[in-house]
Design a protein around this motif. Structure first.
Motif, PDB file in Angstrom:
ATOM      1  N   VAL A 265       0.842  -1.196   0.000  1.00 16.92           N
ATOM      2  CA  VAL A 265       0.000   0.000   0.000  1.00 16.92           C
ATOM      3  C   VAL A 265       0.880   1.251   0.000  1.00 16.92           C
ATOM      4  N   LEU A 266       1.899   1.260   0.824  1.00 17.58           N
ATOM      5  CA  LEU A 266       2.798   2.411   0.869  1.00 17.58           C
ATOM      6  C   LEU A 266       3.545   2.597  -0.452  1.00 17.58           C
ATOM      7  N   PHE A 267       3.934   1.499  -1.093  1.00 18.38           N
ATOM      8  CA  PHE A 267       4.596   1.581  -2.394  1.00 18.38           C
ATOM      9  C   PHE A 267       3.670   2.199  -3.430  1.00 18.38           C
ATOM     10  N   LEU A 268       2.413   1.778  -3.452  1.00 16.74           N
ATOM     11  CA  LEU A 268       1.452   2.341  -4.404  1.00 16.74           C
ATOM     12  C   LEU A 268       1.200   3.823  -4.111  1.00 16.74           C
TER      13      LEU A 268
ATOM     14  N   SER B 149       3.359   5.878  -2.866  1.00 14.50           N
ATOM     15  CA  SER B 149       4.549   6.623  -3.281  1.00 14.50           C
ATOM     16  C   SER B 149       4.571   6.849  -4.790  1.00 14.50           C
ATOM     17  N   LEU B 150       3.969   5.937  -5.557  1.00 14.84           N
ATOM     18  CA  LEU B 150       3.913   6.116  -7.009  1.00 14.84           C
ATOM     19  C   LEU B 150       2.995   7.277  -7.395  1.00 14.84           C
ATOM     20  N   PHE B 151       1.927   7.482  -6.634  1.00 12.91           N
ATOM     21  CA  PHE B 151       0.968   8.523  -6.976  1.00 12.91           C
ATOM     22  C   PHE B 151       1.264   9.854  -6.294  1.00 12.91           C
ATOM     23  N   GLN B 152       2.259   9.873  -5.429  1.00 11.07           N
ATOM     24  CA  GLN B 152       2.608  11.116  -4.730  1.00 11.07           C
ATOM     25  C   GLN B 152       3.252  12.097  -5.706  1.00 11.07           C
TER      26      GLN B 152
END
Length: 113
Positions: A14-17, A19-22
């Motif tokens: 969830v955190l990886f996803l 970070s992609l949209f940040q």
């Protein structure tokens, strides 16, 4: 123990996803720096063109004044900077020698120093 590992893996996914949209603030700064450098390059180019025009006008005026006074330009003491500026403007050494009523060897000697 298995639930903790599964929970940590799912949390990391969830955190990886996220970070992609940040939004990346560094890209905005890079774009601003790039735009500023382009503007500076344009201003420098404009100033160089303006300096060349002013130098040409100054040379034309000094030639007119020397012709009006009756003193040939050969009596003017040439400096290395004068010759370098003419050379950078695209004049050949032979042409510079003709323009200044000097010998080409003298011009080459001044360029070598």
């Amino acid at each position: 123990m298995q639930w903790i590992i599964i929970g940590l893996f799912s949390l990391s996914a969830v955190l990886f996803l996220l970070s992609l949209f940040q939004r990346d603030s560094n890209k905005e700064i890079e774009n601003q720096v790039e735009n500023m450098s382009i503007q500076m390059m344009q201003e420098i180019y404009y100033l160089k063109k303006k300096i060349n025009v002013l130098e040409e006008e100054f040379l034309m005026e000094s030639n007119k004044l020397s012709e009006e006074e009756g003193t040939p330009t050969a009596n003017k003491v040439l400096t290395r900077d004068d010759i370098l500026s003419l050379y950078e403007e695209g004049y050949s050494l032979a042409h510079i020698a003709d323009m200044t009523n000097s010998h080409i060897d003298d011009i080459e000697d001044m360029m070598a120093n």
